[in-house]
Structures are given as C-alpha cells and as structure tokens.
Write an enzyme that holds these catalytic residues in place. Structure first.
Site, PDB file in Angstrom:
ATOM      1  N   LYS A 178       0.887  -1.278  -0.163  1.00  0.00           N
ATOM      2  CA  LYS A 178      -0.541  -0.288  -0.418  1.00  0.00           C
ATOM      3  C   LYS A 178       0.637   1.261   0.107  1.00  0.00           C
ATOM      4  O   LYS A 178       1.792   1.389   0.926  1.00  0.00           O
ATOM      5  CB  LYS A 178      -1.055  -0.071   1.167  1.00  0.00           C
ATOM      6  N   GLY A 184      -8.129   9.190  10.222  1.00  0.00           N
ATOM      7  CA  GLY A 184      -8.065   9.189  11.958  1.00  0.00           C
ATOM      8  C   GLY A 184      -9.131  10.044  12.256  1.00  0.00           C
ATOM      9  O   GLY A 184      -9.103  10.054  13.732  1.00  0.00           O
ATOM     10  N   ALA A 237      -9.680   6.098   4.927  1.00  0.00           N
ATOM     11  CA  ALA A 237      -9.316   6.656   5.953  1.00  0.00           C
ATOM     12  C   ALA A 237     -10.412   7.403   5.895  1.00  0.00           C
ATOM     13  O   ALA A 237     -11.246   7.916   4.873  1.00  0.00           O
ATOM     14  CB  ALA A 237      -8.307   7.504   5.192  1.00  0.00           C
ATOM     15  N   GLY A 238     -10.583   7.974   7.185  1.00  0.00           N
ATOM     16  CA  GLY A 238     -12.241   9.195   7.398  1.00  0.00           C
ATOM     17  C   GLY A 238     -13.494   7.901   7.905  1.00  0.00           C
ATOM     18  O   GLY A 238     -14.055   8.541   8.580  1.00  0.00           O
ATOM     19  N   ASN A 283      -8.692   1.657  10.554  1.00  0.00           N
ATOM     20  CA  ASN A 283      -7.901   1.379  11.036  1.00  0.00           C
ATOM     21  C   ASN A 283      -8.497   2.072  12.533  1.00  0.00           C
ATOM     22  O   ASN A 283      -8.634   0.987  13.758  1.00  0.00           O
ATOM     23  CB  ASN A 283      -6.075   1.582  11.619  1.00  0.00           C
ATOM     24  N   THR A 284      -8.628   3.383  12.820  1.00  0.00           N
ATOM     25  CA  THR A 284      -9.060   3.485  13.738  1.00  0.00           C
ATOM     26  C   THR A 284      -9.872   3.884  14.637  1.00  0.00           C
ATOM     27  O   THR A 284      -9.977   3.430  15.468  1.00  0.00           O
ATOM     28  CB  THR A 284      -8.775   5.710  13.813  1.00  0.00           C
TER      29      THR A 284
END
Length: 270
Positions: free
Chosen positions: A111, A172, A198-199, A220-221
């Site tokens: 990635k 995040g 993301a987001g 992830n977050t």
C-alpha cells in the site's frame, strides 16, 4: 438466468486484487491497539483477510529485540499489506516498500501512502504519482492511497496500480464520506478495484461506501479507538456485508413525494 440470481452472484463474487482473491471486502490496519493480543482479537472479529502494516511503526522482523506482529498475525492466515504510512516523499516511500519486500520474502503487494504534512495527513499527490510510476516498473503490486479527485484516481490506474484507494475524509478523522459524488465518479470510471481508505468512523460509514459501489473499505482508527474495538470490528464486518448486499440488490429510486406502499387503485369497493 433471473435477475435475482444475477444479483446473488454479484454479491458473492470474490474481491480480486492483482492475482489475489478475497471473500472479505473489509481491510484492516494494526495500529493504535492496546497490544498485539487485542490487535489479533479485533482482526479476527472483523473477518478481514487483508491486514495492512505500517513498517515504520510496527515490527515484523526488522527489530529482533521487539515483539513481532507476525507471531500474532501470521502470513499463512492473513495477507499482509505493508504500507508506507509516515512517508512524506517519494524516496522514503520507495525505500519502505523495498524493506517490506525484503522482510516478507519477496512479497510484492504494497500500500503506497505518501503524505503532504503532519497536520492533515492528506496525500502528497505529486510524490504519490512519482512513487507509483517507479514501484510499478519495479514489479510491485501497488494499492495506492490518494485524495478523492477522479482525475488523479484515473491517472494512478493508468500507471498500473492494482487498486486505487481514495479517502473518505482525512486519516483518523472519523468524519465519514464527505464527497460521495466524487467517490461515485471514481467508481464509474475505474477498471480496477476502488476501496475507500481513511475517514470511516462507524458502521454506517462503511455501509454507505459499499452502497455507492466501492469494492471494499480499509480502516484502522474506527475500530482501534472504539470503546470496544472487538465489538466494533464485528459491527464493521456486518456493515460491509450489508452495504454490499444493498448495492447488489439495487435500492429504490428517491422521490420527492409519497408513494403508497399499497396501491390506491383497484381497491375493494372502488
């Protein structure tokens, strides 16, 4: 073949990225967990088959004195996706990709993530394109993180990236998809898998991404920083599946005014 059968086949299709096939369309990261035991438990609950690892932050053998993630997330159980998180220029990103290939015995799926600054963590698009061109020529299979610009997304596909991964919102942030029409345009123009990266903040964000027609979602977050990461991982698993099913089923059209569930014509006594 009936329309229902066609839709069912679309729903059960494997996610194809380069020469890989996956049943799960949820990709997860390994950062921000309490420890590797919690990391493994959350990943198992998510049902994910692809696990991305930030080589600048996580030990997968480069530091023999530290706990090794591969003892908890082994390569015979998951597909590892080394990523270049924390890189802010083309040169560093390429160096990290080579490190990942060396540590993982020639594993070429990576990635690519080149960031513009510490505050926003938005993509450095110019260096992302430069790095993608070089890595593709060096026989890496590049899944690339980028902004939600349809023109840039198509350029990265044309370079030879095996998947394009536009952000939903800043890394995040948990804000969800801020520009759904941009994401939709990227999907409509693409011949490679499009995965939101993301987001995402909660399960409904993941479902919306899939309902738009995304091939998958990387997060992830949203899992790691939930009050209960393992429960949230399971919720995301269900959301991805529900969103995919809704996309394949085809939603009803939106209308400005009411449309009675029971037709008003041909009623008894009319």
């Amino acid at each position: 073949m009936s329309e229902s059968t066609d839709n069912q086949q679309l729903h059960t299709q494997a996610l194809k990225i380069a020469n890989y096939k996956f049943q799960s369309r949820l990709l997860v990261g390994t950062g921000k967990y309490r420890d590797f035991q919690q990391t493994r438990a959350a990943i198992k609950a998510s049902g994910a088959e692809i696990v991305t690892v930030a080589l600048r932050r996580t030990n997968i053998g480069q530091d023999p004195g530290q706990d090794n993630l591969l003892d908890y997330i082994p390569m015979d159980e998951f597909t590892l996706l080394p990523n270049t998180a924390g890189c802010f220029n083309c040169e560093d990103a390429i160096r990290v990709c080579h490190l990942g290939r060396e540590l993982l015995d020639g594993h070429n799926l990576v990635k690519l993530e080149v960031l513009a600054d510490q505050k926003t963590l938005l993509p450095n698009v110019i260096d992302t394109i430069k790095a993608a061109e070089i890595l593709v020529k060096e026989n890496f299979q590049v899944m690339v993180y980028t902004n939600d610009d349809p023109i840039v997304a198509k350029q990265l596909e044309d370079i030879g990236c095996v998947a394009v991964m536009p952000l939903a919102a800043p890394i995040g942030s948990g804000l969800g998809i801020q520009n759904p029409y941009n994401i939709l345009t990227i999907i409509e123009n693409a011949q490679v898998p499009i995965l939101v990266d993301a987001g995402v903040g909660t399960a409904s964000d993941a479902a919306i991404a899939m309902e738009l027609g995304c091939d998958g979602v990387l997060m992830n977050t949203a899992i790691a920083q939930a009050q209960d990461p393992i429960m949230m991982a399971s919720a995301m698993n269900h959301a991805i599946q529900a969103g995919r099913m809704a996309y394949c089923a085809g939603r009803m059209p939106k209308r400005r005014f009411a449309s009675a569930s029971s037709p008003l014509g041909d009623t008894i006594g009319s």
